[in-house]
Motif scaffolding. Structure first.
Motif, PDB file in Angstrom:
ATOM      1  N   ASN A  17       0.806  -1.226   0.000  1.00 18.98           N
ATOM      2  CA  ASN A  17       0.000   0.000   0.000  1.00 18.98           C
ATOM      3  C   ASN A  17       0.842   1.281   0.000  1.00 18.98           C
ATOM      4  O   ASN A  17       0.299   2.373   0.036  1.00 18.98           O
ATOM      5  CB  ASN A  17      -0.955   0.013   1.197  1.00 18.98           C
ATOM      6  CG  ASN A  17      -0.226   0.090   2.534  1.00 18.98           C
ATOM      7  OD1 ASN A  17       0.803  -0.542   2.727  1.00 18.98           O
ATOM      8  ND2 ASN A  17      -0.775   0.840   3.454  1.00 18.98           N
ATOM      9  N   ILE A  18       2.175   1.138  -0.052  1.00 19.80           N
ATOM     10  CA  ILE A  18       3.054   2.314  -0.039  1.00 19.80           C
ATOM     11  C   ILE A  18       3.901   2.308  -1.303  1.00 19.80           C
ATOM     12  O   ILE A  18       4.624   1.357  -1.564  1.00 19.80           O
ATOM     13  CB  ILE A  18       3.965   2.312   1.204  1.00 19.80           C
ATOM     14  CG1 ILE A  18       3.112   2.358   2.481  1.00 19.80           C
ATOM     15  CG2 ILE A  18       4.939   3.476   1.153  1.00 19.80           C
ATOM     16  CD1 ILE A  18       3.891   2.147   3.757  1.00 19.80           C
ATOM     17  N   ASN A  19       3.807   3.385  -2.080  1.00 17.33           N
ATOM     18  CA  ASN A  19       4.625   3.437  -3.290  1.00 17.33           C
ATOM     19  C   ASN A  19       5.957   4.119  -2.987  1.00 17.33           C
ATOM     20  O   ASN A  19       6.070   4.905  -2.037  1.00 17.33           O
ATOM     21  CB  ASN A  19       3.864   4.094  -4.457  1.00 17.33           C
ATOM     22  CG  ASN A  19       3.653   5.568  -4.277  1.00 17.33           C
ATOM     23  OD1 ASN A  19       4.600   6.321  -4.050  1.00 17.33           O
ATOM     24  ND2 ASN A  19       2.408   6.010  -4.395  1.00 17.33           N
ATOM     25  N   ASP A  22       6.047   8.011  -2.495  1.00 16.65           N
ATOM     26  CA  ASP A  22       5.534   8.451  -1.188  1.00 16.65           C
ATOM     27  C   ASP A  22       6.537   8.163  -0.088  1.00 16.65           C
ATOM     28  O   ASP A  22       6.714   8.974   0.822  1.00 16.65           O
ATOM     29  CB  ASP A  22       4.204   7.767  -0.868  1.00 16.65           C
ATOM     30  CG  ASP A  22       3.017   8.436  -1.530  1.00 16.65           C
ATOM     31  OD1 ASP A  22       3.154   9.580  -2.004  1.00 16.65           O
ATOM     32  OD2 ASP A  22       1.942   7.809  -1.574  1.00 16.65           O
ATOM     33  N   GLY A  55      -0.530  13.757   4.163  1.00 16.35           N
ATOM     34  CA  GLY A  55      -1.757  13.062   3.792  1.00 16.35           C
ATOM     35  C   GLY A  55      -2.042  11.815   4.602  1.00 16.35           C
ATOM     36  O   GLY A  55      -2.915  11.016   4.238  1.00 16.35           O
ATOM     37  N   TYR A  56      -1.325  11.628   5.703  1.00 24.50           N
ATOM     38  CA  TYR A  56      -1.511  10.459   6.563  1.00 24.50           C
ATOM     39  C   TYR A  56      -2.189  10.880   7.855  1.00 24.50           C
ATOM     40  O   TYR A  56      -1.985  11.990   8.338  1.00 24.50           O
ATOM     41  CB  TYR A  56      -0.165   9.797   6.876  1.00 24.50           C
ATOM     42  CG  TYR A  56       0.447   9.156   5.664  1.00 24.50           C
ATOM     43  CD1 TYR A  56       0.277   7.803   5.406  1.00 24.50           C
ATOM     44  CD2 TYR A  56       1.173   9.906   4.742  1.00 24.50           C
ATOM     45  CE1 TYR A  56       0.821   7.215   4.269  1.00 24.50           C
ATOM     46  CE2 TYR A  56       1.712   9.329   3.611  1.00 24.50           C
ATOM     47  CZ  TYR A  56       1.533   7.981   3.377  1.00 24.50           C
ATOM     48  OH  TYR A  56       2.052   7.415   2.251  1.00 24.50           O
ATOM     49  N   TYR A  63      -8.232   7.111  10.939  1.00 25.40           N
ATOM     50  CA  TYR A  63      -8.005   6.493   9.628  1.00 25.40           C
ATOM     51  C   TYR A  63      -9.012   5.374   9.382  1.00 25.40           C
ATOM     52  O   TYR A  63      -9.617   5.302   8.310  1.00 25.40           O
ATOM     53  CB  TYR A  63      -6.581   5.946   9.531  1.00 25.40           C
ATOM     54  CG  TYR A  63      -6.376   5.117   8.295  1.00 25.40           C
ATOM     55  CD1 TYR A  63      -6.225   5.730   7.056  1.00 25.40           C
ATOM     56  CD2 TYR A  63      -6.361   3.736   8.352  1.00 25.40           C
ATOM     57  CE1 TYR A  63      -6.062   4.979   5.907  1.00 25.40           C
ATOM     58  CE2 TYR A  63      -6.203   2.975   7.214  1.00 25.40           C
ATOM     59  CZ  TYR A  63      -6.044   3.592   5.992  1.00 25.40           C
ATOM     60  OH  TYR A  63      -5.901   2.835   4.858  1.00 25.40           O
ATOM     61  N   ASP A  68     -10.739   6.661   3.277  1.00 19.62           N
ATOM     62  CA  ASP A  68     -10.657   7.327   1.973  1.00 19.62           C
ATOM     63  C   ASP A  68     -10.122   8.756   2.071  1.00 19.62           C
ATOM     64  O   ASP A  68      -9.745   9.342   1.065  1.00 19.62           O
ATOM     65  CB  ASP A  68     -12.023   7.333   1.280  1.00 19.62           C
ATOM     66  CG  ASP A  68     -12.476   5.929   0.907  1.00 19.62           C
ATOM     67  OD1 ASP A  68     -11.601   5.051   0.698  1.00 19.62           O
ATOM     68  OD2 ASP A  68     -13.694   5.698   0.836  1.00 19.62           O
ATOM     69  N   LYS A  71      -3.945   8.807   2.901  1.00 16.79           N
ATOM     70  CA  LYS A  71      -3.102   7.838   2.196  1.00 16.79           C
ATOM     71  C   LYS A  71      -2.832   6.626   3.077  1.00 16.79           C
ATOM     72  O   LYS A  71      -2.554   5.544   2.585  1.00 16.79           O
ATOM     73  CB  LYS A  71      -1.753   8.463   1.825  1.00 16.79           C
ATOM     74  CG  LYS A  71      -1.825   9.527   0.775  1.00 16.79           C
ATOM     75  CD  LYS A  71      -0.423  10.032   0.494  1.00 16.79           C
ATOM     76  CE  LYS A  71      -0.422  11.139  -0.525  1.00 16.79           C
ATOM     77  NZ  LYS A  71       0.962  11.617  -0.789  1.00 16.79           N
ATOM     78  N   ASP A  76       1.825   3.451   9.036  1.00 16.44           N
ATOM     79  CA  ASP A  76       2.452   3.376   7.721  1.00 16.44           C
ATOM     80  C   ASP A  76       3.693   4.259   7.659  1.00 16.44           C
ATOM     81  O   ASP A  76       4.709   3.893   7.074  1.00 16.44           O
ATOM     82  CB  ASP A  76       1.463   3.786   6.623  1.00 16.44           C
ATOM     83  CG  ASP A  76       0.280   2.844   6.528  1.00 16.44           C
ATOM     84  OD1 ASP A  76       0.489   1.620   6.611  1.00 16.44           O
ATOM     85  OD2 ASP A  76      -0.857   3.338   6.371  1.00 16.44           O
TER      86      ASP A  76
END
Length: 119
Positions: A17-19, A22, A55-56, A63, A68, A71, A76
């Motif tokens: 879920n983490i690119n 990011d 954005g976290y 969360y 939605d 991020k 994370d």
């Protein structure tokens, strides 16, 4: 299981879920806020403080209530730091590992991870 105490990671296990882009952004912001003299609560507080601008959610419950809108969550963010320091997603207490490695080694490892994720 403890090679990260003796050598910097050569590979990084990011969760699905983490690119990488990011991860590089989060790590750059973490470096700006990193205080090796902070106690464990202060260290985790720093992770929470950088969350909103990236954005976290700093609060896992918030969360989970509205995933939605974010991020991800502070867990994370801490995972990205953990991966940069150890190369792994799961380790014993990251704060303790970072205290043992020291400021210079931690910053070097984070910078190496940023360069890796920017590729």
């Amino acid at each position: 299981y403890t090679e990260y105490f003796f050598a910097a990671p050569k590979a990084y296990e990011l969760p699905e879920n983490i690119n990488p882009a990011d991860a590089a952004l989060v790590l750059r912001e973490y470096v700006k806020a990193y205080n090796p003299d902070a106690d464990k609560d202060g260290w985790f507080g720093t992770l929470k403080e950088i969350c909103p601008a990236l954005g976290y959610s700093p609060d896992v419950k918030a969360y989970k209530k509205d995933p939605d809108s974010f991020k991800g969550h502070v867990g994370d963010v801490s995972t990205m730091v953990r991966v940069a320091i150890t190369g792994r997603r799961n380790t014993p207490d990251l704060y303790a590992i970072m205290q043992l490695l020291g400021k210079e080694e931690c910053l070097n490892r984070i910078e190496n991870a940023i360069a890796f994720f920017k590729q």
